[in-house]
Design an enzyme around this catalytic site. Structure first.
Site, PDB file in Angstrom:
ATOM      1  N   CYS A 197       0.835  -1.207   0.000  1.00 36.61           N
ATOM      2  CA  CYS A 197       0.000   0.000   0.000  1.00 36.61           C
ATOM      3  C   CYS A 197       0.872   1.259   0.000  1.00 36.61           C
ATOM      4  O   CYS A 197       1.375   1.673   1.044  1.00 36.61           O
ATOM      5  CB  CYS A 197      -0.911   0.007   1.215  1.00 36.61           C
ATOM      6  SG  CYS A 197      -1.861   1.510   1.365  1.00 36.61           S
ATOM      7  N   CYS A 210      -0.338   4.121   2.170  1.00 34.10           N
ATOM      8  CA  CYS A 210      -0.157   3.939   3.623  1.00 34.10           C
ATOM      9  C   CYS A 210       1.292   4.200   4.007  1.00 34.10           C
ATOM     10  O   CYS A 210       1.581   4.806   5.016  1.00 34.10           O
ATOM     11  CB  CYS A 210      -0.488   2.516   4.056  1.00 34.10           C
ATOM     12  SG  CYS A 210      -1.973   1.837   3.361  1.00 34.10           S
ATOM     13  N   ASP A 211       2.219   3.705   3.208  1.00 33.61           N
ATOM     14  CA  ASP A 211       3.620   3.643   3.637  1.00 33.61           C
ATOM     15  C   ASP A 211       4.572   4.530   2.830  1.00 33.61           C
ATOM     16  O   ASP A 211       5.745   4.635   3.172  1.00 33.61           O
ATOM     17  CB  ASP A 211       4.111   2.184   3.555  1.00 33.61           C
ATOM     18  CG  ASP A 211       3.264   1.279   4.433  1.00 33.61           C
ATOM     19  OD1 ASP A 211       2.872   1.735   5.512  1.00 33.61           O
ATOM     20  OD2 ASP A 211       2.981   0.142   4.026  1.00 33.61           O
TER      21      ASP A 211
END
Ligand code: NDP
Length: 315
Positions: A136, A139-140
């Site tokens: 993701c 997300c990261d």
């Protein structure tokens, strides 16, 4: 184990689940919806959604899902956190166990459990989980500002993730196993023209290395029919974007799925072969897998639920 009786249970909280909750809520069916592993579904881990009708400027995935949730709650949907851990669809009322600790007995079920990101299956993906491996980018990606990352995949997701990461990282490599991208033309063009993205066609990632986190990837480059070149590429982050697995496992004993696990429904409808059990969204859609098509199928499933309950004097 405690038991609760409901008329309509919706499993999953992506666009399909929330659209089903809005429609069944407005039909006074008092739906109960369990959010599942990823509340709000896959759109909560994406960036801007530019193709959901009604948002001329685009909308963030998180905002869209919050709006859908609020809309469902406005019509009385009972939205709860919890994961469906097993199912008995052998007879009505159907029995769905939540978090292995509570049973919901329900006259109808809408399965809108979506799909989960796939991994290559390399041991190193687990070894470096949370230490440089991610499925993701939104997300990261933040952790890789001004660093070098690789994204695996050649579809729209991979291109989207590569473009997102290219806004943060100093260099993005897109590792594509074929000599072409599968993504839509517009995404292909954006990737190919981006100064920070280099596409590595006919490459496979076969391992990762690094002391306390990912420091590089072992690559195999196909050259012609029989030759290959092996080399290492220094990277700080390794992102997977190679597709998804439908979350249908707990239902497979009762309903038909294809070889990948997508639920097979009666053509053009969300009906499974179990009366009163419907499937909507990505879990039943190997072809389109869009937020808007998921929402549309959630709407269809809700209408089917209403008709089924009415036909069986259950309303
Ligand atoms: P896709 O199935 O479209 O693409 C998966 C990609 O991963 C392919 O390039 C595939 O390669 C590659 N791949 C699969 N397995 C491996 C492996 N083991 N090793 C290396 N590469 C692998 O999945 P997406 O998630 O990209 O897209 C799913 C759907 O969602 C599509 O319909 C897409 O159009 C849609 N989508 C739309 C978006 C939008 O409209 N904004 C954004 C994101 C997705 P190969 O081609 O060789 O099979």
């Amino acid at each position: 184990m405690s038991t609760e009786k409901v008329k309509c249970l919706i499993i999953g909280s992506g666009p399909a689940g929330y659209a089903a909750a809005i429609y069944t809520g407005r039909a006074n069916i008092a739906p109960v919806l369990y959010e599942g592993i990823q509340p709000g579904g896959q759109l909560t881990i994406t960036t801007d959604v530019e193709n959901f009708p009604g948002y001329p400027e685009g909308v963030s995935g998180t905002q869209l899902m919050e709006d859908l949730r609020k809309q469902a709650e406005r019509f009385g949907a009972d939205i709860r956190s919890g994961i469906a851990t097993s199912a008995d669809l052998s007879k009505r009322p159907y029995r769905i166990t939540i978090d292995d600790e509570k049973v919901i007995e329900t006259e109808t079920v809408i399965i809108s459990t979506g799909a989960t990101a796939k991994y290559l299956g390399l041991e190193d993906e687990q070894k470096y989980a949370g230490m440089g491996v991610s499925a993701c980018a939104t997300c990261d990606g933040f952790f890789y500002r001004k660093k070098t990352v690789a994204v695996v995949g050649g579809g729209d997701t991979a291109c989207e993730e590569a473009i997102y990461l290219a806004g943060l990282a100093k260099q993005v490599y897109l590792i594509v196993r074929k000599p072409f991208l599968r993504a839509s033309k517009i995404m292909q063009a954006r990737v190919m023209n981006h100064p920070n993205i280099k596409v590595l066609f006919e490459h496979n990632a076969v391992g990762l290395y690094g002391e306390n986190g990912v420091e590089g990837v072992h690559l195999v480059k196909r050259q012609g029919e029989c030759n290959e070149e092996r080399y290492d590429l220094a990277i700080d982050g390794f992102f997977l974007a190679i597709g998804h697995k439908p979350n249908s496992d707990i239902f497979k004993a009762y309903i038909d799925t294809d070889e990948v696990g997508y639920i097979i429904t009666e053509a053009g409808t969300p009906r499974t072969k179990v009366p009163g059990v419907f499937a909507a969204g990505d879990v039943a859609d190997p072809h389109y897998r869009q937020a808007i098509t998921a929402a549309g199928s959630g709407c269809k499933a809700a209408i089917e639920v209403e008709r089924y309950l009415s036909a069986n004097d259950l309303l």
